[in-house]
Motif scaffolding. Structure first.
Motif, PDB file in Angstrom:
ATOM      1  N   ALA A  11       0.832  -1.204   0.000  1.00  0.00           N
ATOM      2  CA  ALA A  11       0.000   0.000   0.000  1.00  0.00           C
ATOM      3  C   ALA A  11       0.867   1.255   0.000  1.00  0.00           C
ATOM      4  N   LYS A  12       1.990   1.179   0.708  1.00  0.00           N
ATOM      5  CA  LYS A  12       2.875   2.354   0.753  1.00  0.00           C
ATOM      6  C   LYS A  12       3.638   2.547  -0.550  1.00  0.00           C
ATOM      7  N   GLY A  13       3.576   1.548  -1.424  1.00  0.00           N
ATOM      8  CA  GLY A  13       4.226   1.694  -2.718  1.00  0.00           C
ATOM      9  C   GLY A  13       5.540   0.952  -2.841  1.00  0.00           C
ATOM     10  N   TYR A  14       5.849   0.120  -1.838  1.00  0.00           N
ATOM     11  CA  TYR A  14       7.078  -0.655  -1.935  1.00  0.00           C
ATOM     12  C   TYR A  14       6.951  -1.696  -3.054  1.00  0.00           C
ATOM     13  N   SER A  15       8.052  -1.920  -3.758  1.00  0.00           N
ATOM     14  CA  SER A  15       8.028  -2.875  -4.862  1.00  0.00           C
ATOM     15  C   SER A  15       8.114  -4.297  -4.314  1.00  0.00           C
ATOM     16  N   GLU A  16       7.855  -5.247  -5.192  1.00  0.00           N
ATOM     17  CA  GLU A  16       7.928  -6.664  -4.814  1.00  0.00           C
ATOM     18  C   GLU A  16       9.295  -6.973  -4.188  1.00  0.00           C
ATOM     19  N   GLU A  17      10.361  -6.530  -4.876  1.00  0.00           N
ATOM     20  CA  GLU A  17      11.700  -6.838  -4.403  1.00  0.00           C
ATOM     21  C   GLU A  17      11.963  -6.199  -3.039  1.00  0.00           C
ATOM     22  N   GLN A  18      11.492  -4.963  -2.850  1.00  0.00           N
ATOM     23  CA  GLN A  18      11.680  -4.291  -1.559  1.00  0.00           C
ATOM     24  C   GLN A  18      10.953  -5.034  -0.450  1.00  0.00           C
ATOM     25  N   ALA A  19       9.719  -5.451  -0.748  1.00  0.00           N
ATOM     26  CA  ALA A  19       8.924  -6.164   0.253  1.00  0.00           C
ATOM     27  C   ALA A  19       9.613  -7.470   0.622  1.00  0.00           C
ATOM     28  N   LEU A  20      10.087  -8.186  -0.394  1.00  0.00           N
ATOM     29  CA  LEU A  20      10.752  -9.457  -0.129  1.00  0.00           C
ATOM     30  C   LEU A  20      12.028  -9.232   0.686  1.00  0.00           C
ATOM     31  N   LEU A  21      12.758  -8.168   0.343  1.00  0.00           N
ATOM     32  CA  LEU A  21      13.993  -7.868   1.070  1.00  0.00           C
ATOM     33  C   LEU A  21      13.720  -7.562   2.534  1.00  0.00           C
ATOM     34  N   TYR A  22      12.597  -6.875   2.784  1.00  0.00           N
ATOM     35  CA  TYR A  22      12.257  -6.540   4.159  1.00  0.00           C
ATOM     36  C   TYR A  22      12.132  -7.810   4.999  1.00  0.00           C
ATOM     37  N   PHE A  23      11.435  -8.811   4.439  1.00  0.00           N
ATOM     38  CA  PHE A  23      11.285 -10.069   5.170  1.00  0.00           C
ATOM     39  C   PHE A  23      12.594 -10.844   5.210  1.00  0.00           C
ATOM     40  N   GLU A  24      13.330 -10.735   4.118  1.00  0.00           N
ATOM     41  CA  GLU A  24      14.584 -11.482   4.057  1.00  0.00           C
ATOM     42  C   GLU A  24      15.557 -11.004   5.129  1.00  0.00           C
ATOM     43  N   ARG A  25      15.512  -9.713   5.417  1.00  0.00           N
ATOM     44  CA  ARG A  25      16.431  -9.193   6.415  1.00  0.00           C
ATOM     45  C   ARG A  25      16.184  -9.835   7.777  1.00  0.00           C
ATOM     46  N   ALA A  26      14.917 -10.102   8.073  1.00  0.00           N
ATOM     47  CA  ALA A  26      14.592 -10.666   9.375  1.00  0.00           C
ATOM     48  C   ALA A  26      14.673 -12.196   9.391  1.00  0.00           C
ATOM     49  N   TYR A  27      14.236 -12.808   8.311  1.00  0.00           N
ATOM     50  CA  TYR A  27      14.117 -14.267   8.315  1.00  0.00           C
ATOM     51  C   TYR A  27      15.193 -14.972   7.501  1.00  0.00           C
ATOM     52  N   GLY A  28      15.946 -14.213   6.740  1.00  0.00           N
ATOM     53  CA  GLY A  28      16.948 -14.839   5.892  1.00  0.00           C
ATOM     54  C   GLY A  28      16.359 -15.255   4.559  1.00  0.00           C
ATOM     55  N   GLU A  29      17.219 -15.744   3.703  1.00  0.00           N
ATOM     56  CA  GLU A  29      16.806 -16.124   2.354  1.00  0.00           C
ATOM     57  C   GLU A  29      15.753 -17.227   2.396  1.00  0.00           C
ATOM     58  N   PHE A  30      15.737 -17.953   3.500  1.00  0.00           N
ATOM     59  CA  PHE A  30      14.793 -19.039   3.712  1.00  0.00           C
ATOM     60  C   PHE A  30      13.350 -18.616   3.437  1.00  0.00           C
ATOM     61  N   VAL A  31      13.046 -17.358   3.705  1.00  0.00           N
ATOM     62  CA  VAL A  31      11.661 -16.907   3.629  1.00  0.00           C
ATOM     63  C   VAL A  31      11.187 -16.710   2.187  1.00  0.00           C
ATOM     64  N   ARG A  32      12.129 -16.654   1.253  1.00  0.00           N
ATOM     65  CA  ARG A  32      11.737 -16.468  -0.154  1.00  0.00           C
ATOM     66  C   ARG A  32      11.512 -17.822  -0.796  1.00  0.00           C
ATOM     67  N   LEU A  33      10.299 -18.030  -1.289  1.00  0.00           N
ATOM     68  CA  LEU A  33       9.982 -19.330  -1.899  1.00  0.00           C
ATOM     69  C   LEU A  33      10.647 -19.484  -3.258  1.00  0.00           C
ATOM     70  N   GLU A  34      10.928 -18.345  -3.892  1.00  0.00           N
ATOM     71  CA  GLU A  34      11.587 -18.395  -5.189  1.00  0.00           C
ATOM     72  C   GLU A  34      13.013 -17.917  -4.985  1.00  0.00           C
ATOM     73  N   PRO A  35      14.009 -18.770  -5.244  1.00  0.00           N
ATOM     74  CA  PRO A  35      15.377 -18.336  -4.975  1.00  0.00           C
ATOM     75  C   PRO A  35      15.749 -17.127  -5.818  1.00  0.00           C
ATOM     76  N   PRO A  36      16.230 -16.045  -5.185  1.00  0.00           N
ATOM     77  CA  PRO A  36      16.618 -14.872  -5.957  1.00  0.00           C
ATOM     78  C   PRO A  36      17.863 -15.182  -6.797  1.00  0.00           C
ATOM     79  N   LEU A  37      17.969 -14.498  -7.923  1.00  0.00           N
ATOM     80  CA  LEU A  37      19.086 -14.763  -8.843  1.00  0.00           C
ATOM     81  C   LEU A  37      20.359 -14.119  -8.326  1.00  0.00           C
TER      82      LEU A  37
END
Lengths: 212, 174, 669
Positions: A98-124
């Motif tokens: 809603a604030k306008g964050y992009s997909e990658e930004q949103a994923l990074l936000y979670f990744e910072r706390a949970y690690g790469e584990f939280v991304r179901l699609e491995p980033p390139l």
């Protein structure tokens, strides 16, 4: 914070509340007036796009949430899981989107706390390239291999030893010279391929769909 | 012996077996926190049963024990007395803070009334603080040093010895 | 007493399997007729012993004999009979015991049906089967002993895992899965035998194909049933999450499917022998890998058993099987050299080769996605995930390409196709493709992959139906009546062919349904108080109340919702949350109403009887029901193709033909 109290089930609520406040009052930390959830800006910077609302918000939320792993579930995405944790995370995704964050930004936000584990699609990045490139590489190599094999099999000489009858390659309308044997070959073809009289559709002038 | 088949087969099979052997005994549920060594996310939450709001930034200057828990969590019952006693024992060395999420406020108040408390308990109603700390489940405890840096994370109930060891790590006895 | 008998039976089965394997192998290498006879006797003995151990366990479960370790672990006096019996496979030790039962039955039937044929191959095959049997009996004798004695037997036990008690599909799913998984041992043994003997001709292809097709069919049903169970029980509205254990069941299915197709090319052209054998062996090896994945605790999965100590033992078995397969392949594959050739790539053979490439690619992709987190953790020490978005992205193009090949392959002739033949075969089905595409577009499909799947689905459907229809027409042209043509063409002589197209038709329906259901889902989340209603699609649901129901082994809180469809009353739906005595967390049971076009799917997010409120996830899933229906059809096709043929007539003709030529009989059987 040096007071002691015994654990008693009969403590009245009011007393407890007082005691809950006490330790902090003793500590006297500064207090702000409003509840501030951790600010994503602190982690991923300013939103990349304009704020989103309505249908677009819901769609984007569902899309991003389906790329996040629900940490307490077994491989389900945050979008799919009914767990409270996943519901909270989905709410957080909605906030971010809603604030306008992009997909990658949103994923990074979670990744910072949970690690790469939280991304179901491995980033390139780094070794992850392998998981994306390996299937493609196999397709290319396998494709060439199949073409190579096909060429080789086309050049291979027909092995006459195995031919119990002259028509070693099934589907041909060639017949052995021996009339008696030819009869059996026809019957065998009838049984094996379902051709009436043992004649291929091509030889009966019905076109070559079934076999040749 | 077809050497090509043998070599191709072994090239596929041997590393695969080695990979599986290396992973034997792996616990797929254990995930390291990427936050260790990083600054704690800033947040402020309301204290349970009061209108007072506590800002984590205001606690700097002393190591912080940040314990995420909930009243529905069975191991948290076992852990609670350890924390209550610890907060008293190390009162001048570290600040203990409880954060409850995925819960109801009246249940927390009741729990604290029954089991006692010696440090502030904050209520993370939206769960966003727990998310910012990458909490998987409860109980989980984060140890922050005096500068607000996350030094360690402990998953599962704490015992007094672990608590002391981790406090040492956070620089509480310096 | 019962534990002692059980342990004795298991030890005896271990003895029978291990010594039988050695005797059978010796008999094979010495070509000893007496040895082969004894190999068969040991196979029967093993089968009877391990089955008896199973029946004893079932007896102990029903009798609630808590002196038996496994019964004390999973038994409960409160559970209904069907749960009691199915708890045989609900936990680790029992599931290995059940594995033994299924293997015993397979070994018995396979030995029995092959006993008069293949004198050279059968002893080797028995040796491999019994070696596998010995391994599982060893597990039961030591690391996973179900019959250990409980010295102070409890009065009652906890009952099996509540997830398994929640739905009747969970009773059916494991047996089918085991029939599929364990069954792959049989073709593995046959393939090993073909390599060891160094001969794989037409005669031996028949049992190989039959015994591959049978577990393949069971595995097909099991995979879909697992998805169906997840759909009906787990409550997230989907049926496939690319969970490691789901992948584990899918991997051998992929290679087995590839093997079934390459076997057809082998039958026609006498090529791809080594390749077919490799695929068959890979199917078995992947079932062992799957067993390891489910039982080692290394993979994160909803389906796995709890962390156990038998992981290393199964890994050792996997390693031995892998090395054994590579070694015998390398040593003997040159004996299975291609005798035939192919004429052109633009032919059915060419399509089959492409099909095999795609299936191998699919297998590789799923495998690497599943194990990649292990690689990264081993290399970098970082945990990462490869989840459904990756698998969907990779598998959708492969699936669509396979769907396309399913249309192109059968349309092309064997051998070589001229340009006119190609045009005549490949152009008309475009009509079918366009029709389905238009229908899809009209009902709102917009996703590019869905539209592509619809087009190829229509294309392939037209080809498949034509291939099913054509022999009938030809027979009728040849003077047969419709009844006779139908029986002869589809059910007797052309049965295998017809069955194959039945399976193809079902697969088309399944792929199209998956494409539509996964991209055209409607869903919404609502919080309802008593008397409030929510709308989704043509439905309106009103909460009539929240109630508690008590059953012997569980308590449930259910939401009673009245449903109207397009304004007309349409009954009630009762999604519920179940609470089991021995388990802390409640397990939701969504309520699914299936119609031919869509499912209405309700699952509970939260429920409270006191405040009479419920949080619901409402989903409309289009076409999901067709997946289950088509799988039934697919199974029917599979069993139809497996059903033994009265082959004597064919054999007699071939023998006569050979004799007429003055030679010896060309068929071995």
């Amino acid at each position: 914070m040096t007071f002691r109290h015994t654990i008693a089930r009969r403590f009245v609520l009011a007393l407890t509340l007082l005691m809950l406040v006490l330790p902090l009052a003793a500590q006297a930390p500064e207090r702000s007036d409003e509840i501030k959830s951790p600010d994503p800006k602190w982690v991923v910077g300013d939103p990349a796009g304009p704020p989103r609302t309505g249908v677009e918000l819901e769609k984007e939320t569902a899309r991003v949430a389906s790329l996040l792993r629900c940490p307490v579930c077994q491989g389900l995405s945050v979008n799919d899981s009914p767990a409270t944790m996943a519901q909270n995370m989905k709410r957080q995704v909605r906030d971010l989107v809603a604030k306008g964050y992009s997909e990658e930004q949103a994923l990074l936000y979670f990744e910072r706390a949970y690690g790469e584990f939280v991304r179901l699609e491995p980033p390139l990045r780094g070794v992850n390239w392998l998981v994306w490139a390996a299937p493609v590489a196999l397709l290319v190599i396998g494709g060439f291999f199949v073409l190579f094999m096909m060429k080789r099999l086309q050049r291979a000489p027909k092995n006459v030893e195995v031919a119990s009858v002259d028509s070693a390659t099934p589907g041909r309308d060639t017949l052995p010279d021996d009339e008696h044997l030819a009869h059996y070959v026809l019957r065998t073809r009838e049984l094996a391929y379902g051709w009436p009289g043992g004649l291929s559709p091509a030889s009966r002038g019905e076109g070559g769909e079934e076999s040749r | 012996m077809n050497r090509k088949v043998l070599i191709a087969g072994l090239v596929i099979v041997v590393p695969f077996i080695v990979l599986l052997v290396m992973n034997l005994g792996r616990d797929p549920h254990k995930v390291d926190s990427p936050l260790i060594g990083k600054a704690s996310p800033p947040f402020s939450l309301r204290q349970v049963g009061t209108p007072a709001v506590v800002d984590i930034m205001s606690l700097r200057g002393k190591p912080v024990v940040l314990n995420f828990w909930a009243t529905w969590c069975v191991p948290c019952y076992a852990e609670h007395p350890v924390l209550v006693a610890g907060a008293r024992q190390y009162a001048d060395k570290a600040q203990f803070v409880g954060v409850v999420y995925d819960d109801q406020e009246n249940k927390i108040v009741q729990f604290l009334a029954e089991n006692g408390s010696s440090y502030p308990t904050l209520f993370d109603e939206s769960g966003q603080t727990a998310i910012a700390f990458g909490v998987y489940g409860v109980p989980e405890t984060f140890f922050l040093d005096a500068d607000g840096k996350i030094v360690d994370k402990h998953v599962g109930p704490l015992d007094p010895a672990t608590l002391e060891a981790k406090l040492r790590l956070a620089g509480a006895f310096r | 007493m019962v534990p002692l008998i059980g342990r004795t039976l298991i030890l005896l089965s271990l003895l029978a399997a291990a010594s039988g394997a050695i005797i059978a192998f010796t008999a094979g290498s010495r070509k000893s007729v007496v040895g082969a006879l004894w190999a068969r006797r040991f196979a029967y003995t093993y089968a009877i012993l391990i089955s008896s151990a199973n029946f004893l366990m079932i007896y102990a479960l029903i009798a609630h004999d808590f002196t038996v370790g496994y019964v004390a672990q999973v038994g409960s006096r409160a559970t209904p009979l069907w749960v009691t019996i199915s708890s045989l496979w609900s936990s680790l030790e029992g599931s290995i015991l059940f594995w033994g039962l299924v293997l015993g039955i397979y070994v018995f039937v396979a030995t029995w049906t092959c006993r008069k044929h293949y004198p050279e191959h059968l002893p080797y095959a028995i040796a491999v089967w019994l070696a596998c049997g010995a391994f599982f009996s060893f597990l039961l004798a030591g690391p996973a002993q179900p019959f250990h004695t409980v010295l102070n037997p409890p009065m009652d036990g906890p009952g099996p895992n509540p997830l398994l008690q929640n739905h009747v599909l969970m009773v059916l799913h494991p047996p089918f899965l085991y029939l599929g998984y364990v069954g792959m041992t049989i073709p593995f043994g046959l393939a090993s035998a073909a390599l060891l003997v160094g001969r794989l001709g037409h005669e031996f292809l028949r049992p190989l194909r039959t015994w591959l097709l049978l577990p393949w069919t069971f595995l097909t049903v099991a995979i879909v049933m697992g998805g169906w169970w997840a759909y009906e029980v787990l409550g997230w509205g989907g049926y496939w999450a690319w969970d490691p254990v789901e992948n584990a069941s899918f991997l051998p299915w992929l290679t087995a499917t590839a093997a079934l197709h390459s076997a057809l090319v082998m039958e026609r052209r006498s090529i791809l022998k080594g390749w077919t054998v490799t695929l068959v062996m890979a199917s078995f090896l992947l079932t062992v890998l799957g067993t390891f994945m489910t039982r080692s605790g290394v993979f994160n999965s909803v389906h796995s058993f709890t962390q156990s100590s038998i992981g290393p033992t199964i890994l050792a078995f996997l390693a031995v099987s892998l090395v054994w397969s590579v070694l015998i392949l390398a040593m003997r594959v040159d004996h299975l050299s291609a005798e035939g050739q192919i004429d052109s790539g633009k032919s059915r053979e060419g399509a089959f080769l492409a099909n095999n490439l795609l299936f191998v690619l699919f297998t590789f992709t799923v495998l690497i996605g599943t194990v990649f987190p292990l690689v990264v953790e081993a290399v970098k020490g970082v945990q990462m995930s490869v989840g459904s978005p990756y698998f969907n992205r990779m598998s959708v193009p492969i699936g669509v390409a396979l769907l396309f090949l399913m249309g192109v392959g059968p349309a092309l002739p064997w051998g070589r196709a001229t340009k006119q033949q190609m045009i005549k075969a490949l152009v008309p089905p475009i009509i079918g493709g366009v029709i389905l595409l238009a229908i899809g577009f009209a009902v709102g499909a917009r996703n590019a992959w869905t539209l592509l799947a619809l087009f190829f689905g229509g294309y392939t459907a037209q080809v498949t139906l034509r291939e099913m229809w054509l022999p009938l027409v030809q027979r009728m042209k040849g003077g047969a009546g419709i009844g006779q043509a139908l029986v002869e063409g589809q059910l007797v002589r052309g049965r295998r062919r017809f069955a194959a197209y039945v399976v193809h038709a079902a697969v088309v329906v399944i792929i199209v349904s998956i494409a539509v259901s996964s991209t055209m889902q409607q869903s919404t989340e609502v919080q309802l108080m008593k008397g409030q209603s929510a709308k989704i699609g043509p439905y309106e649901l009103t909460l009539q109340g929240v109630e508690t129901v008590s059953e012997a082994h569980r308590e449930g809180v259910l939401a009673r919702l009245s449903v109207t469809k397009n304004g007309k009353p349409s009954g009630e739906m009762l999604p519920r949350m179940n609470y089991y005595a021995m388990s802390k967390d409640p397990i939701g049971t969504p309520e699914v109403r299936t119609t031919l076009t869509h499912d209405l799917y309700l699952s509970i997010m939260n429920i409270d009887e006191r405040s009479q409120s419920v949080g619901l996830h409402l989903i409309i899933n289009p076409m999901v029901g067709w997946i289950w229906i088509a799988t039934g059809v697919m199974a029917l096709g599979g069993f139809m193709a497996t059903w033994p043929t009265k082959s004597r007539r064919n054999e007699a003709i071939l023998r006569d033909a050979a004799q007429a030529r003055g030679g010896e009989a060309v068929v071995e059987s």
